[in-house]
Motif scaffolding. Structure first.
Motif, mmCIF file in Angstrom:
data_model
loop_
_atom_site.group_PDB
_atom_site.id
_atom_site.type_symbol
_atom_site.label_atom_id
_atom_site.label_comp_id
_atom_site.label_asym_id
_atom_site.label_seq_id
_atom_site.Cartn_x
_atom_site.Cartn_y
_atom_site.Cartn_z
ATOM 1 N N ILE A 23 0.840 -1.191 0.000
ATOM 2 C CA ILE A 23 0.000 0.000 0.000
ATOM 3 C C ILE A 23 0.884 1.254 0.000
ATOM 4 O O ILE A 23 1.920 1.297 0.652
ATOM 5 C CB ILE A 23 -0.955 0.000 1.212
ATOM 6 N N SER A 24 0.469 2.262 -0.739
ATOM 7 C CA SER A 24 1.263 3.486 -0.835
ATOM 8 C C SER A 24 0.917 4.454 0.280
ATOM 9 O O SER A 24 -0.095 4.315 0.966
ATOM 10 C CB SER A 24 1.012 4.165 -2.189
ATOM 11 N N GLN A 25 1.757 5.462 0.447
ATOM 12 C CA GLN A 25 1.508 6.484 1.454
ATOM 13 C C GLN A 25 0.210 7.235 1.146
ATOM 14 O O GLN A 25 -0.584 7.521 2.046
ATOM 15 C CB GLN A 25 2.682 7.462 1.503
ATOM 16 N N ALA A 26 -0.020 7.501 -0.129
ATOM 17 C CA ALA A 26 -1.244 8.210 -0.520
ATOM 18 C C ALA A 26 -2.485 7.386 -0.204
ATOM 19 O O ALA A 26 -3.508 7.925 0.243
ATOM 20 C CB ALA A 26 -1.197 8.537 -2.014
ATOM 21 N N GLU A 27 -2.405 6.074 -0.417
ATOM 22 C CA GLU A 27 -3.549 5.198 -0.129
ATOM 23 C C GLU A 27 -3.825 5.114 1.369
ATOM 24 O O GLU A 27 -4.973 5.038 1.798
ATOM 25 C CB GLU A 27 -3.289 3.805 -0.711
ATOM 26 N N ILE A 28 -2.750 5.126 2.171
ATOM 27 C CA ILE A 28 -2.932 5.129 3.624
ATOM 28 C C ILE A 28 -3.634 6.409 4.053
ATOM 29 O O ILE A 28 -4.585 6.387 4.850
ATOM 30 C CB ILE A 28 -1.586 4.992 4.354
ATOM 31 N N MET A 29 -3.183 7.539 3.524
ATOM 32 C CA MET A 29 -3.792 8.828 3.874
ATOM 33 C C MET A 29 -5.259 8.867 3.465
ATOM 34 O O MET A 29 -6.114 9.363 4.208
ATOM 35 C CB MET A 29 -3.027 9.959 3.193
ATOM 36 N N LYS A 30 -5.570 8.320 2.309
ATOM 37 C CA LYS A 30 -6.959 8.306 1.848
ATOM 38 C C LYS A 30 -7.817 7.432 2.749
ATOM 39 O O LYS A 30 -8.986 7.741 3.015
ATOM 40 C CB LYS A 30 -7.028 7.802 0.403
ATOM 41 N N GLY A 31 -7.245 6.319 3.237
ATOM 42 C CA GLY A 31 -7.978 5.449 4.145
ATOM 43 C C GLY A 31 -8.227 6.092 5.491
ATOM 44 O O GLY A 31 -9.270 5.884 6.115
#
Length: 305
Positions: A23-31
């Motif tokens: 998982i990318s940093q952007a995907e973590i932030m979106k979650g």
């Protein structure tokens, strides 16, 4: 920000990485922030959270260049499961505490098993306090099998949860061996004098819990063994989502009818029961003595019919 909010946020990050390796940093932030407008422009909060997860919780989340994203190191999966379980309990407690749930209608929303995690929960605070302040405790322990009660003076060391029940791990007076007591079977619990035992003297015994499922690490020769199971591929999904033990490793190639699942574990009674629960979906390959024992247990069950 409250401790609960921080713990809940760290739990979300760990859960996302555990369930989505790469998982990318952007995907973590979106979650973390489903509302796009609420996503912080700075990534420093996430970086601080990742550092807290590594340094405070000892869960290794690192960037994997081959996956082009984050993953949890296999060596810290045990700590991962323990923390996520704690977050699960905390979330239930916060749900009840924040007043958003009408307790009179709670049973219409959540159905609890008869042996729920709340049985004996009222004693947990006293036990934790005694452990932190290094105090002995006294109690009567109820033996369901013998229908008897016995008085104990114990130096408490730890609290363990297993199958929705709480257990006290401690050292009874005039002994040198740790023992487990079901908290739901404690009666007239009180704190007593200061405990003089040293925690480090019992670390080796406590660490043996990492090599078992459940509570019994003295069964058989008590040695950790390499267990190899042949498991039907559709059942592997259940083991992946809820591993039996932190040492579990699954080797399966797409299209194969079965996969190989291995454990490094003391094959105690609780582990054997887990194998029996998989009935026709699992076969013990190694060690041969465990294979023969499971075969005998299955035959004895069949003979009942």
């Amino acid at each position: 920000m409250s401790t609960y909010n921080k713990v809940s946020r760290l739990g979300k990050i760990i859960s996302m990485v555990k369930n989505n390796p790469g998982i990318s940093q952007a995907e973590i932030m979106k979650g973390l922030y489903p509302d796009v407008d609420s996503i912080p422009k700075s990534r420093r909060t996430l970086e601080r959270d990742l550092a807290a997860i590594r340094n405070e919780l000892f869960i290794a989340i690192d960037y994997d260049s081959s996956l082009q994203g984050y993953k949890i190191d296999d060596s810290t999966l045990d700590a991962t499961y323990e923390f996520l379980k704690m977050v699960e309990f905390a979330n239930v407690g916060q749900l009840l505490q924040d007043g958003k749930t009408d307790l009179s209608k709670f049973s219409d929303i959540v159905e609890l098993d008869n042996s729920s995690i709340f049985k004996g929960i009222d004693l947990v605070k006293t036990l934790i306090t005694a452990i932190q302040q290094r105090q002995k405790i006294t109690f009567k322990h109820i033996n369901y099998w013998e229908n008897t009660e016995k008085n104990y003076i114990v130096s408490p060391l730890k609290i363990k949860e297993y199958l929705n029940r709480w257990y006290l791990i401690g050292v009874p007076d005039k002994t040198s061996e740790i023992r487990t007591f079901g908290i739901d079977r404690l009666k007239d619990l009180e704190t007593a004098d200061a405990s003089r035992i040293k925690y480090k003297d019992y670390e080796d015994q406590l660490n043996r819990f990492h090599n078992i499922i459940g509570l019994n690490f003295n069964e058989g020769d008590g040695k950790t063994k390499l267990i190899k199971l042949k498991v039907y591929h559709k059942h592997l999904k259940y083991l992946q989502s809820l591993p039996l033990h932190h040492s579990q490793k699954i080797d399966w190639q797409k299209g194969q009818e079965h996969g190989i699942v291995t454990y490094r574990i003391i094959p105690n009674y609780e582990f054997k029961i887990q194998i029996l629960k998989m009935h026709c979906f699992a076969e013990v390959l190694e060690p041969i003595e465990l294979r023969e024992e499971i075969k005998t247990m299955l035959q004895e069950a069949l003979d009942q019919y």
